[in-house]
Design a protein around this motif. Structure first.
Motif, short mmCIF file in Angstrom:
data_model
loop_
_atom_site.label_atom_id
_atom_site.label_comp_id
_atom_site.label_asym_id
_atom_site.label_seq_id
_atom_site.Cartn_x
_atom_site.Cartn_y
_atom_site.Cartn_z
N THR A 166 0.86 -1.20 0.00
CA THR A 166 0.00 0.00 0.00
C THR A 166 0.89 1.24 0.00
O THR A 166 2.09 1.18 0.30
CB THR A 166 -0.92 0.01 1.22
OG1 THR A 166 -0.13 -0.14 2.41
CG2 THR A 166 -1.95 -1.11 1.14
N PHE A 167 0.28 2.38 -0.34
CA PHE A 167 1.03 3.63 -0.39
C PHE A 167 1.45 4.09 1.01
O PHE A 167 0.74 3.86 1.99
CB PHE A 167 0.18 4.74 -1.02
CG PHE A 167 0.10 4.67 -2.51
CD1 PHE A 167 1.22 4.88 -3.30
CD2 PHE A 167 -1.11 4.43 -3.15
CE1 PHE A 167 1.15 4.84 -4.68
CE2 PHE A 167 -1.20 4.38 -4.53
CZ PHE A 167 -0.07 4.58 -5.30
N ASP A 168 2.58 4.76 1.06
CA ASP A 168 3.00 5.48 2.25
C ASP A 168 1.87 6.41 2.68
O ASP A 168 1.21 7.03 1.85
CB ASP A 168 4.27 6.28 1.89
CG ASP A 168 4.79 7.14 3.03
OD1 ASP A 168 4.21 7.09 4.14
OD2 ASP A 168 5.77 7.86 2.81
N THR A 169 1.64 6.55 3.99
CA THR A 169 0.55 7.42 4.45
C THR A 169 0.78 8.88 4.07
O THR A 169 -0.18 9.66 3.99
CB THR A 169 0.37 7.31 5.97
OG1 THR A 169 1.65 7.49 6.61
CG2 THR A 169 -0.18 5.95 6.36
N PHE A 170 2.03 9.27 3.83
CA PHE A 170 2.28 10.62 3.33
C PHE A 170 1.58 10.84 1.99
O PHE A 170 1.23 11.96 1.63
CB PHE A 170 3.78 10.86 3.14
CG PHE A 170 4.51 11.29 4.38
CD1 PHE A 170 4.04 12.35 5.15
CD2 PHE A 170 5.65 10.66 4.79
CE1 PHE A 170 4.71 12.77 6.28
CE2 PHE A 170 6.34 11.06 5.92
CZ PHE A 170 5.86 12.10 6.67
N PHE A 171 1.38 9.76 1.27
CA PHE A 171 0.78 9.85 -0.06
C PHE A 171 -0.65 10.41 0.04
O PHE A 171 -1.06 11.25 -0.76
CB PHE A 171 0.75 8.46 -0.70
CG PHE A 171 0.66 8.47 -2.20
CD1 PHE A 171 1.80 8.58 -2.97
CD2 PHE A 171 -0.56 8.34 -2.83
CE1 PHE A 171 1.73 8.58 -4.36
CE2 PHE A 171 -0.64 8.34 -4.22
CZ PHE A 171 0.50 8.46 -4.98
N GLU A 172 -1.41 9.93 1.06
CA GLU A 172 -2.78 10.42 1.22
C GLU A 172 -2.80 11.79 1.90
O GLU A 172 -3.60 12.66 1.54
CB GLU A 172 -3.61 9.44 2.04
CG GLU A 172 -3.77 8.07 1.42
CD GLU A 172 -2.77 7.07 1.98
OE1 GLU A 172 -2.98 6.60 3.11
OE2 GLU A 172 -1.78 6.78 1.30
N ALA A 216 8.07 19.02 9.12
CA ALA A 216 8.46 20.28 8.48
C ALA A 216 9.19 20.09 7.17
O ALA A 216 9.37 21.02 6.42
CB ALA A 216 9.32 21.10 9.44
N ILE A 217 9.64 18.87 6.88
CA ILE A 217 10.33 18.65 5.61
C ILE A 217 9.51 17.73 4.71
O ILE A 217 8.94 18.16 3.72
CB ILE A 217 11.74 18.08 5.83
CG1 ILE A 217 12.60 19.07 6.62
CG2 ILE A 217 12.40 17.78 4.48
CD1 ILE A 217 13.98 18.57 6.94
N LEU A 218 9.38 16.46 5.09
CA LEU A 218 8.81 15.48 4.16
C LEU A 218 7.35 15.77 3.82
O LEU A 218 6.99 15.90 2.65
CB LEU A 218 8.95 14.08 4.75
CG LEU A 218 10.39 13.56 4.87
CD1 LEU A 218 10.40 12.15 5.42
CD2 LEU A 218 11.07 13.59 3.51
#
Length: 519
Positions: free
Chosen positions: A189-195, A233-235
């Protein structure tokens, strides 16, 4: 040491060429000009191998430094030992050297990015399925648009090891969309950052079931004020920019950036380090809430540090916040026992005496400051401190007339309003104790009475040879000579200038008077 030499194109000097394991091959060209006098890693390397360390920049304020002791890395600098570039600051030197290299045809400015590929797949169940099907003949094939979205199966067995999707043939066994042969669906599944990179736009149109977004997302973006933790603050913010610009290119939104303003919150520290279960330095707020109440904990957290800085947890600090709330309660109780009063339109047209004017000036100056602290600056700690100063001022106000009681009522009403977002429970109760019938959270934010900020007099500090000796109150339009005479007439000033020659009197408008006498 390679034994080779490179020629410095600026001054023609031969520079030894070394191979070192601390050079980042993926950043820039993999070769760099070491400057041991002004880079910490270069300095350590030069020290280890007894290489010369030359100083080529110095502090702009003229402070003497020794690059043999440690590297000087400040950007507030000027060039030294650099020929025609001596005396230039960082930016001027950069431009001058760049210009010379370009004219020689041997150099140019280049931006080096440190971005790395983003590994977006995760071996877990909870996440957006990656819409890819693997076929032995056709390779990686995207799931056809008509079959989107790929939905997670709901009947799963969680084992605690890896993704349960990898153990569900009914999920991953499919036919290839291109050749119709048996194939395998991606189970990562996608990284949660993706959503989370575009949720702010989705929130604008949650009932949209036919597409990702509609015109409401364009209306509401960019987000006016974004608040997030420093660990994102970055990703997260970088990915959000990627997604927003992609959505812009697809015509889903028109703005270029996802957020107009950003407030990055600091972390809570205990004994100088980030709280964590593994370190065993976590603080359970439940115990403190049971002991002191939720308002005390809220007040401490917001008062201890501005939101963008890390907060060092302190049990003693919590007790300090508790003492302030008890003082607030005490002064409210004292006022209520004398009888709370109502403030009608006629009150604001009263002829206030000087003490009442001073208190109202302090009140409305505080409202003006706190409004700016909260709305624009987000410095809740200074907003709380301003209310503390106001209450300290109120302690010295003597109530002897009905109008005095009304002025104090105005102050306490507004203190309740200004502190209600921070300590909502106690202010809810105190607001009713003050005789108000409404609920404090439903009240409008206090407004500044500009008439109260108009002063007839002003208090000035009086110094003798720079040391505080008295305070003097003068008319706001008093002349310099009148202010000087008032200062000299003060009993404590007379004590320190008696028998001495006054050399000069310095008047700083609206602030202080300094009487300079012979020592």
């Amino acid at each position: 040491d390679t034994g080779l030499k490179a020629i410095n194109p600026i001054n023609g000097e031969a520079v030894p060429m070394w191979i070192a394991n601390y050079v980042l091959a993926e950043y820039g060209g993999g070769a760099l000009m070491a400057v041991p006098g002004h880079d910490e890693r270069d300095w350590e390397f030069a020290k280890k191998y007894n290489l010369p360390i030359k100083q080529v920049v110095a502090p702009a304020d003229g402070t003497v430094i020794d690059v043999q002791e440690k590297a000087f890395i400040d950007k507030d600098l000027r060039l030294v030992n650099s020929g025609k570039y001596d005396g230039l600051d960082f930016n001027a030197a950069f431009k001058a050297i760049l210009k010379d290299l370009q004219q020689q045809g041997i150099g140019k400015a280049q931006v080096n990015y440190r971005l790395r590929d983003w590994g977006i797949s995760r071996q877990r169940y909870w996440g957006a399925p990656i819409p890819i099907i693997y076929c032995e003949d056709c390779g990686a094939v995207p799931v056809p648009e008509k079959d989107l979205p790929v939905l997670l199966p709901e009947s799963v067995t969680i084992t605690g090891t890896g993704s349960p999707l990898a153990n569900m043939p009914e999920f991953y066994q499919v036919n290839c969309p291109e050749c119709n042969k048996p194939a395998k669906r991606e189970t990562d599944t996608f990284d949660t950052f993706f959503e989370s990179s575009w949720y702010y736009a989705r929130f604008a149109c949650p009932d949209q079931n036919e597409a990702m977004l509609d015109k409401r997302a364009d209306y509401w973006t960019p987000v006016d004020q974004y608040i997030g933790g420093i660990e994102h603050a970055i990703l997260h913010l970088l990915y959000a920019r990627f997604f927003h610009k992609a959505m812009r290119d697809l015509g889903l939104v028109k703005s270029n950036e996802p957020f107009s303003n950003l407030l990055t919150q600091g972390m809570v520290l205990k004994d100088g380090s980030k709280m964590s279960k593994s370190k065993g330095n976590t603080v359970d707020p439940t115990e403190l809430i049971e002991l002191y109440g939720a308002d005390t904990v809220r007040l401490f957290i917001m008062f201890t540090a501005p939101p963008e800085q890390s907060l060092e947890w302190s049990d003693a600090g919590v007790e300090g916040s508790y003492r302030f709330l008890k003082r607030l309660w005490a002064i409210m109780l004292q006022h209520v026992e004398q009888g709370p009063v109502t403030l009608d339109a006629a009150y604001f047209k009263q002829n206030f005496n000087q003490a009442q004017k001073d208190l109202r000036f302090k009140l409305h100056s505080t409202i003006k400051k706190v409004s700016d602290d909260i709305e624009r600056r987000f410095t809740f700690n200074t907003a709380i401190a301003a209310n503390m100063e106001l209450l300290n001022f109120l302690y010295n106000f003597t109530v002897s007339t009905p109008l005095d009681q009304q002025v104090r009522q105005e102050v306490l009403n507004n203190v309740c309003l200004m502190l209600s977002p921070i300590i909502p429970h106690i202010t809810h109760t105190l607001w009713h104790e003050l005789g108000n019938k409404s609920v404090v959270v439903n009240e409008k934010w206090p407004t500044v009475d500009e008439h109260a900020l108009t002063q007839d007099t002003i208090t000035l500090v009086v110094q003798v040879n720079g040391k505080l000796r008295a305070n003097v109150t003068a008319a706001i339009d008093a002349s310099k000579s009148e202010i000087e005479q008032l200062a000299l007439q003060q009993e404590n000033v007379q004590k320190y200038i008696q028998g001495k020659k006054v050399q000069k009197i310095i008047v700083v408008p609206r602030k202080l008077i300094n009487v300079v006498v012979e020592e």
